[in-house]
Scaffold this motif. Structure first.
Motif, PDB file in Angstrom:
ATOM      1  N   ARG A   1       0.822  -1.211   0.000  1.00 13.93           N
ATOM      2  CA  ARG A   1       0.000   0.000   0.000  1.00 13.93           C
ATOM      3  C   ARG A   1       0.861   1.270   0.000  1.00 13.93           C
ATOM      4  O   ARG A   1       0.362   2.348   0.289  1.00 13.93           O
ATOM      5  CB  ARG A   1      -0.916   0.007   1.225  1.00 13.93           C
ATOM      6  CG  ARG A   1      -1.963  -1.100   1.225  1.00 13.93           C
ATOM      7  CD  ARG A   1      -2.933  -0.940   0.069  1.00 13.93           C
ATOM      8  NE  ARG A   1      -4.000  -1.929   0.103  1.00 13.93           N
ATOM      9  CZ  ARG A   1      -3.967  -3.081  -0.539  1.00 13.93           C
ATOM     10  NH1 ARG A   1      -2.899  -3.391  -1.285  1.00 13.93           N
ATOM     11  NH2 ARG A   1      -4.966  -3.934  -0.480  1.00 13.93           N
ATOM     12  N   ILE A   2       2.121   1.131  -0.313  1.00 11.63           N
ATOM     13  CA  ILE A   2       3.003   2.292  -0.383  1.00 11.63           C
ATOM     14  C   ILE A   2       3.926   2.111  -1.576  1.00 11.63           C
ATOM     15  O   ILE A   2       4.307   0.981  -1.915  1.00 11.63           O
ATOM     16  CB  ILE A   2       3.815   2.469   0.925  1.00 11.63           C
ATOM     17  CG1 ILE A   2       4.538   3.819   0.929  1.00 11.63           C
ATOM     18  CG2 ILE A   2       4.792   1.319   1.130  1.00 11.63           C
ATOM     19  CD1 ILE A   2       5.117   4.177   2.273  1.00 11.63           C
ATOM     20  N   GLY A   3       4.230   3.204  -2.227  1.00  7.86           N
ATOM     21  CA  GLY A   3       5.044   3.136  -3.430  1.00  7.86           C
ATOM     22  C   GLY A   3       6.522   3.219  -3.130  1.00  7.86           C
ATOM     23  O   GLY A   3       6.940   3.424  -1.982  1.00  7.86           O
ATOM     24  N   PRO A   4       7.354   3.078  -4.145  1.00 11.42           N
ATOM     25  CA  PRO A   4       8.808   3.151  -3.956  1.00 11.42           C
ATOM     26  C   PRO A   4       9.260   4.575  -3.646  1.00 11.42           C
ATOM     27  O   PRO A   4       8.604   5.549  -4.041  1.00 11.42           O
ATOM     28  CB  PRO A   4       9.359   2.674  -5.303  1.00 11.42           C
ATOM     29  CG  PRO A   4       8.254   2.884  -6.276  1.00 11.42           C
ATOM     30  CD  PRO A   4       6.979   2.741  -5.531  1.00 11.42           C
ATOM     31  N   PRO A   5      10.381   4.716  -2.939  1.00  9.77           N
ATOM     32  CA  PRO A   5      10.905   6.057  -2.637  1.00  9.77           C
ATOM     33  C   PRO A   5      11.259   6.812  -3.920  1.00  9.77           C
ATOM     34  O   PRO A   5      11.704   6.227  -4.901  1.00  9.77           O
ATOM     35  CB  PRO A   5      12.162   5.773  -1.800  1.00  9.77           C
ATOM     36  CG  PRO A   5      11.958   4.392  -1.268  1.00  9.77           C
ATOM     37  CD  PRO A   5      11.178   3.661  -2.305  1.00  9.77           C
ATOM     38  N   LEU A   6      11.052   8.103  -3.865  1.00  9.39           N
ATOM     39  CA  LEU A   6      11.369   8.991  -4.983  1.00  9.39           C
ATOM     40  C   LEU A   6      12.252  10.119  -4.469  1.00  9.39           C
ATOM     41  O   LEU A   6      11.915  10.766  -3.478  1.00  9.39           O
ATOM     42  CB  LEU A   6      10.078   9.557  -5.589  1.00  9.39           C
ATOM     43  CG  LEU A   6      10.215  10.733  -6.566  1.00  9.39           C
ATOM     44  CD1 LEU A   6      11.009  10.328  -7.796  1.00  9.39           C
ATOM     45  CD2 LEU A   6       8.833  11.256  -6.964  1.00  9.39           C
TER      46      LEU A   6
ATOM     47  N   ARG B   1      13.674  13.544  -0.369  1.00  7.37           N
ATOM     48  CA  ARG B   1      12.992  12.260  -0.491  1.00  7.37           C
ATOM     49  C   ARG B   1      11.487  12.381  -0.312  1.00  7.37           C
ATOM     50  O   ARG B   1      10.992  13.038   0.591  1.00  7.37           O
ATOM     51  CB  ARG B   1      13.533  11.294   0.566  1.00  7.37           C
ATOM     52  CG  ARG B   1      12.935   9.886   0.500  1.00  7.37           C
ATOM     53  CD  ARG B   1      13.327   9.047   1.700  1.00  7.37           C
ATOM     54  NE  ARG B   1      12.672   9.492   2.931  1.00  7.37           N
ATOM     55  CZ  ARG B   1      13.283  10.092   3.935  1.00  7.37           C
ATOM     56  NH1 ARG B   1      14.574  10.334   3.869  1.00  7.37           N
ATOM     57  NH2 ARG B   1      12.608  10.470   5.009  1.00  7.37           N
ATOM     58  N   THR B   2      10.765  11.709  -1.196  1.00  6.59           N
ATOM     59  CA  THR B   2       9.331  11.532  -1.035  1.00  6.59           C
ATOM     60  C   THR B   2       8.996  10.120  -1.497  1.00  6.59           C
ATOM     61  O   THR B   2       9.899   9.279  -1.604  1.00  6.59           O
ATOM     62  CB  THR B   2       8.532  12.588  -1.826  1.00  6.59           C
ATOM     63  OG1 THR B   2       7.140  12.379  -1.623  1.00  6.59           O
ATOM     64  CG2 THR B   2       8.841  12.534  -3.304  1.00  6.59           C
ATOM     65  N   TYR B   3       7.731   9.849  -1.792  1.00  4.97           N
ATOM     66  CA  TYR B   3       7.333   8.502  -2.214  1.00  4.97           C
ATOM     67  C   TYR B   3       6.374   8.596  -3.385  1.00  4.97           C
ATOM     68  O   TYR B   3       5.576   9.531  -3.496  1.00  4.97           O
ATOM     69  CB  TYR B   3       6.650   7.744  -1.070  1.00  4.97           C
ATOM     70  CG  TYR B   3       7.581   7.362   0.052  1.00  4.97           C
ATOM     71  CD1 TYR B   3       8.259   6.155   0.035  1.00  4.97           C
ATOM     72  CD2 TYR B   3       7.780   8.220   1.127  1.00  4.97           C
ATOM     73  CE1 TYR B   3       9.120   5.797   1.065  1.00  4.97           C
ATOM     74  CE2 TYR B   3       8.633   7.887   2.153  1.00  4.97           C
ATOM     75  CZ  TYR B   3       9.309   6.665   2.120  1.00  4.97           C
ATOM     76  OH  TYR B   3      10.168   6.336   3.130  1.00  4.97           O
TER      77      TYR B   3
END
Length: 1255
Positions: free
Chosen positions: A888-893, A1059-1061
């Motif tokens: 339920r969470i995406g990869p780090p961006l 960093r975000t996601y």
């Protein structure tokens, strides 16, 4: 007497207590004006300290007091709205200061929010009019003293709403979350926030030392009125909240949209049906084409019925030197070999192109030479190819994903290299997904959060912690390789972190109830913090839930972040890989059976899993390949021989010839691999699995053509003449087809993906070697086999000679009758296609297929599912399925900024940051805006900003953060060593840091920004500062690898990241679109700010190719088809024939793309290579047919019969050879299935269109 005295004293004490209680009660019953009036306190001073160290106030009302000048200045610095008398002692103020000190770093980025927040507690603690809005409702007894147990705090709705609105969007960067999540337990409104603030804390728990009931209004009779100091709006320009902290600001709302709108395809509504524009256009175009075709057909049919047209047609045939069609009826009764002989004679009367004439002359002479010297030709060709195979000693198989799927000139690869070398390589991921067994009937899954499952997870964790991998005699454990943000505990992402990874805490903390509490307060409760001292978002450790309903999760997700290194061949990576292999083996051997015994599912993966599975697969299909070659050998042996006859089958059979042919095909593959291995080019998985089938199919076709061409020759001719005539007949066609195939396959080398580029190179060379071996070694073998048969020697045992009495191989061959396939082609297939109506129908059907496929091809999505690349029996198949289902969470961006100029003269700081006084269109503000529309931006949260936190950390308002000793060295917060020593539940002050002062006063800063020197000096302090309760903004751990300090003394930071996601990405299209959106966003912001910025995520390197995959596909197909057209034009010198081949190849490719859309096959480098391969394979049939029809304008029916023996048999061979790809255990075989249908359409269209040359 003593007893009476004691009794009397006891009674007196009771009376005294009662009188005191009555007095207190009377005090409570005083008139409201006496208790609730201006300049009067409801509580004053501190009367006790709870067991957890929290101090509580005295419950006695008293007049406000005038503080001394020092205390007054201190109060003014923190609470500027309070002047004159106050209702707080110095001890109370220091307690207030310490308590708000912990909250200031969270809110200082938005001055309006911070000011409102401080006013709330300043008025509560020190306001001289405290009694007007504070009412003590209960008292407690602490240490023998009466203390405040609960109060009513009357706060106006205006102030309350203003406070909440100013703070609700303030970010806490290092945790990628809102400050409200930490300070307000994710409160959705002011009522929820006040409820959280006013909750009375249990001993050692989170909350206020006494209960605070926030009330909006007071009764008029009480004489009280709500506290209603002015509430500052975050949109107030004078207070300078950033757009990231205050999206509702007029400055922010007026800025241009930052989102990337989804591009909707054009569509029209026809009645109740929505039709895409492209579909409507193609439908109209098809109707027009059919009308034109019918009109042309009727016109042509009408002309044919005119006597003048018929006379002209006959004269054209006579003038061409061939009067064959008039004798057609007579020839129908001739044997097949006589028909072929007549056709060959007619061919000699046809004028060939210069290239074809040269090739025919060459093959005539070459055939004679081979027939005279078969052993020398065979030996020479074998020696050369065996020498080429010696390169196999340098064979290496490439299994590293980044080397297989990423081109050397890739922009994403360059960005990854920059990120890894300047900041830090992205950590390696080892992961377990423990889920409940789904109920497929009801499409539901049971909850995973239960006591039994938690205890089982502790057992799993115990076994993982006990792993000891042997690396060169060194025992490697998880503690040796894991990522440790604060240099102590592993940053394991697991639900067990809510129990500090200690099974003893499960019962001590309250079991499952504690988890439910932490799901709501994970960012604010001390007991919910992880063992590595950071908050743990439940969405990172749970899966299969909806919204924020974490308790309904159906899976535990355990992630072990492991340190990575740039040098992939170094010892550090080798140690990690050794641990990963042991980890995977443990899961397979122990953990998986344990999970199954608990009726749970367990999926698992390590960073090296894909590479290891590819290595395993590189040799796993050897048996499949060998079996396929054996089957094809058996099939060839049967088809190359004559019709079995009991008296001569052991002579007329071609088993040894078929075996030799298969060996030649294998040698061509090995020779191709050997050449490239000698040149240092590594082989790949698809080369091992696909090229043997591909070359086998092509090689078998050529063998069939050559053998049947020899068998069609008149047996009375000498062998030398038969071989020469056969090569003259089929040599140019084989050469043209093979050359077209080689060029088509070589066109795939223009694809940037290494795996597919290398595959194309290997395939092109293998087909070329196969062709050369066919026209050299295999022709020589045909000569030897013919000599064997003529000498009456047994097949497979040529040393055994059979007397002519027992066998006569020529018997029956002189009157060889046409086979069933040839008769079908001559008597059924070709005559039906000669019917005028059938021509129209065939063309209409295939044009419809082509146009429908064009419409369908627009629905093809780019991507390459991991399941296709991996073996079907790989444990990663289930892992990738679970990842898509549960995460339920995406990869780090990361947004990486190059060459950030932090000097005072530069504007870069305000162009990047998102706190007070930062530009409204700064990078971090733009990221925050994009996070508001995650559906189009694919950005889930505002970015964690080291720059924002650093500016807050050095701010004078955050007086507990940046501090220094009197000697100028760094002084940590009061709750960290050496300022205090750890005690039970709290930090015991040692007095070492009593003289510490803040780094800067406001006068030291220029517009609240540090100077160049100040920035340079304090940045290392910030990055080494540990976060704690007194200062949560410490940068160590959260930002250790976010800033490159190398060379920063010059005023330029070469690399830094924010960093975000991404949002959860479940489909291949999501990965592609998220990368495209991030690049478009960063490109726009870079152009606007004139700062070089690029986005980076670990998957970008593998998905970059899909951004332009359509362009790549169309360019490569155009090159392949265009090259084939040029080759055909040069060799045949016939523009009409070459154009026919070009048209048919284009239609075949378009139809295949339509089938791809129907079967949901994605467009990727693999499918592009398959499409290019389709050009190479389809051109073989088209070339053979077109080459046969073009010279013989006399009778297409006879040509169909002749080609039926060869070409349709070729199609069957090709289908059999390529269908073996289905049994390959990886998904590559699925792409081979499409090859099995190309021969059909190629033959049908080539046959029909080529007839136009003789119509």
């Amino acid at each position: 007497m003593d007893l009476r005295r004691l009794t009397l004293l006891s009674l007196l004490q009771v009376c005294l207590i009662l009188s005191l209680t009555e007095a207190q009660s009377a005090s409570n019953d005083k008139t409201p004006r006496e208790r609730h009036s201006e300049d009067y306190c409801a509580m004053y001073d501190i009367c006790g300290k709870r067991s957890d160290g929290k101090v509580v106030n005295c419950p006695y009302g008293s007049p406000a007091v005038k503080p001394d000048d020092l205390l007054s200045s201190k109060i003014q610095s923190l609470c500027p709205t309070i002047t004159g008398n106050v209702c707080c002692s110095e001890a109370q103020f220091e307690t207030l200061r310490q308590q708000v000190q912990q909250a200031i770093p969270f809110l200082v980025g938005c001055p309006a929010c911070l000011r409102n927040f401080l006013n709330l507690f300043c008025e509560l603690t020190c306001s001289p009019n405290q009694s007007l809005f504070i009412n003590v409702t209960s008292v407690d007894k602490v240490g023998g003293n009466l203390t405040v147990g609960g109060i009513d705090y009357f706060v106006s709705d205006t102030f309350g709403e203003g406070l909440y609105d100013s703070c609700k969007d303030v970010k806490f960067g290092s945790a990628n979350t809102r400050a409200m999540d930490l300070l307000g337990a994710r409160a959705k409104n002011v009522k929820e926030w006040f409820t959280f603030i006013g909750k009375k804390a249990t001993p050692g728990g989170l909350g206020s030392p006494y209960a605070i009931a926030f009330q909006p209004n007071a009764t008029k009779s009480s004489g009280m009125e709500p506290m209603n100091v002015s509430a500052y709006s975050c949109g107030d320009i004078s207070l300078g909240c950033s757009c990231g902290d205050c999206p509702s600001s007029s400055v922010c709302s007026s800025s241009s949209s930052t989102t990337t709108q989804k591009r909707d395809s054009c569509s029209l509504k026809i009645g109740n049906l929505m039709v895409k524009c492209v579909d409507l256009i193609l439908t109209v175009l098809y109707i027009i084409l059919i009308c034109v075709l019918l009109g042309w057909g009727l016109y042509h049919r009408k002309r044919e019925r005119k006597p003048a047209y018929r006379t002209k047609s006959v004269s054209n045939v006579i003038s061409g030197g061939v009067l064959y069609s008039h004798n057609q009826e007579k020839d129908e009764n001739l044997p097949m070999h006589q028909i072929i002989e007549d056709v060959s004679q007619n061919r000699n009367e046809v004028r060939l192109s210069p290239v074809q004439g040269y090739m025919s002359n060459f093959y005539r002479k070459y055939g004679s030479y081979v027939a005279r010297n078969p052993i020398m030709v065979l030996a020479t060709s074998l020696v050369i190819v065996i020498l080429l195979c010696l390169g196999l000693i340098r064979l290496k198989v490439e299994t590293r994903p980044e080397k297989l799927w990423v081109g050397p000139g890739s922009k994403a690869a360059e960005e990854k290299q920059f990120f890894d070398s300047h900041l830090a390589p992205f950590y390696r991921i080892e992961q377990l997904i423990l889920g409940t067994v789904p109920d497929h009937v009801n499409s539901t899954s049971s909850r995973i959060v239960s006591e039994d499952n938690i205890r089982f997870l502790f057992e799993v964790q115990k076994k993982v912690d006990a792993i000891r991998a042997n690396y060169s005699g060194l025992m490697v454990s998880l503690q040796d390789i894991c990522m440790k943000p604060l240099d102590k505990d592993c940053a394991t992402q697991s639900i067990l972190q809510y129990f500090k990874m200690d099974p003893n805490n499960f019962d001590n903390y309250g079991g499952v109830e504690h988890l439910n509490y932490c799901f709501e307060h994970y960012s604010s409760a001390d007991k919910c913090l992880s063992a590595f001292k950071g908050p743990l978002d439940p969405s990172t450790v749970l899966g299969g839930f909806s919204g924020n309903n974490y308790s309904a999760a159906s899976a535990f997700i355990v992630t072990y972040p492991v340190n990575n290194a740039i040098d992939e061949e170094g010892n550090e990576i080798a140690k990690t890989v050794a641990w990963e292999k042991t980890f995977i083996q443990l899961v397979k051997d122990e953990l998986l059976p344990m999970a199954q015994s608990k009726n749970l599912t367990l999926a698992f993966s390590s960073e090296s899993s894909i590479e290891e599975e590819l290595k395993r697969e590189s040799t796993a299909d050897v048996i499949t390949i060998l079996v396929s070659y054996l089957v094809m050998f058996a099939y060839i042996s049967l088809t190359l021989g004559d019709t079995p006859q009991l008296s001569s089958f052991y002579i007329s059979s071609k088993v040894l010839l078929g075996l030799s042919g298969v060996i030649l095909v294998m040698l061509s593959v090995l020779g191709s691999v050997g050449i490239f291995s000698a040149l240092g080019v590594k082989s790949t998985l698809i080369i091992m699995e696909v090229i043997p089938f591909l070359v086998l199919a092509v090689g078998v076709d050529n063998m069939c053509i050559l053998v049947h061409a020899v068998k069609r020759q008149e047996l009375e001719l000498p062998l030398e003449r038969r071989i020469s005539n056969a090569l003259v007949e089929v040599g140019p066609s084989i050469t043209l087809a093979s050359l077209s195939e080689v060029i088509a396959f070589a066109a795939g080398s223009f694809i940037s993906m290494p795996a597919c580029r290398v595959f194309s190179m290997f395939a092109a060379l293998a087909v070329l070697l196969d062709f050369l071996l066919q026209v050299t070694a295999f022709v020589a073998l045909i000569v030897l086999d013919s000599l064997r048969a003529e000498d009456k020697r047994v097949d497979c045992f040529p040393c055994i000679k059979v007397p002519s009495l027992h066998a006569d191989p020529d018997k029956g061959t002189e009157q060889r009758k046409p086979g069933l396939l040839a008769r079908y082609m001559k008597e059924v297939h070709a005559p039906i296609l000669s019917i005028w109506g059938v021509k129209i129908v065939v063309i209409a059907i295939f044009v419809a297929f082509a146009l429908a496929s064009i419409a369908l091809s627009t629905r093809i999505e780019p991507g390459l599912e991991q399941e296709i690349v991996l073996p079907r029996d790989s444990y990663l198949q289930g892992y990738f399925k679970n990842v898509s289902e549960y995460l339920r969470i995406g990869p780090p961006l990361y947004f990486v900024v190059k060459n950030y100029n932090y000097s005072s003269e530069s504007t870069h700081t305000n162009q990047l940051c998102s706190i007070s006084q930062c530009n409204s269109d700064s990078l971090l503000n733009e990221i925050s805006k994009a996070a508001l529309v995650p559906d189009t931006s694919y950005i889930a949260k505002p970015a964690a900003s080291w720059l924002d936190d650093f500016l807050v950390w050095v701010s004078p308002e955050a007086f507990g953060c940046c501090r220094k000793f009197t000697n100028g060295s760094y002084c940590p917060p009061d709750d960290q060593p050496p300022c205090c020593a750890p005690g039970e539940g709290s930090c015991v002050s040692l007095g070492v840091c009593n003289d510490c002062t803040t780094c800067f006063h406001h006068s030291d800063l220029h517009k609240d920004r540090p100077s160049t020197t100040q920035f340079r000096e304090k940045l290392p302090w910030f990055l080494s500062a540990l976060p704690s309760a007194d200062c949560a903004k410490g940068g160590h751990g959260a930002y250790t690898s976010s800033v490159e300090l190398k060379g920063y003394d010059s005023g330029i930071i070469q690399a830094s990241s924010f960093r975000t996601y991404h949002t959860p990405l479940n489909k291949q299209a999501d990965f592609v679109n998220s990368m495209r959106a991030a690049r478009e966003f960063s490109s726009r912001v870079s152009d606007s700010l004139k700062i070089e910025i690029f986005p980076y995520s670990v998957f970008y390197m593998f998905f970059e190719q899909y951004l332009n995959i359509w362009k790549t596909a169309l360019v490569n197909l155009a090159i392949a088809i265009g090259a084939v057209f040029i080759v055909c034009l040069v060799i045949t010198c016939s523009l009409w024939s070459s154009a026919i081949i070009l048209l048919v190849l284009t239609m075949i490719v378009v139809d295949l793309m339509g089938v791809m859309a129907i079967l949901n096959i994605q467009l990727n480098a693999v499918s592009v290579v398959n499409l290019v391969m389709s050009v190479g394979i389809a051109v073989e049939f088209c070339v053979h047919m077109t080459h046969s029809f073009t010279p013989d304008a006399a009778d297409p029916v006879v040509d169909c019969a002749r080609l039926g023996q060869g070409n349709y048999m070729n199609g069957a061979n090709l289908s059999r050879g390529l269908c073996w790809c289905w049994f390959v255990r990886t998904g590559w075989g699925f792409h081979c299935v499409g090859l099995c249908m190309w021969w059909f359409e190629g033959n049908m269209q080539c046959l029909e269109l080529s007839r136009g040359t003789g119509a």
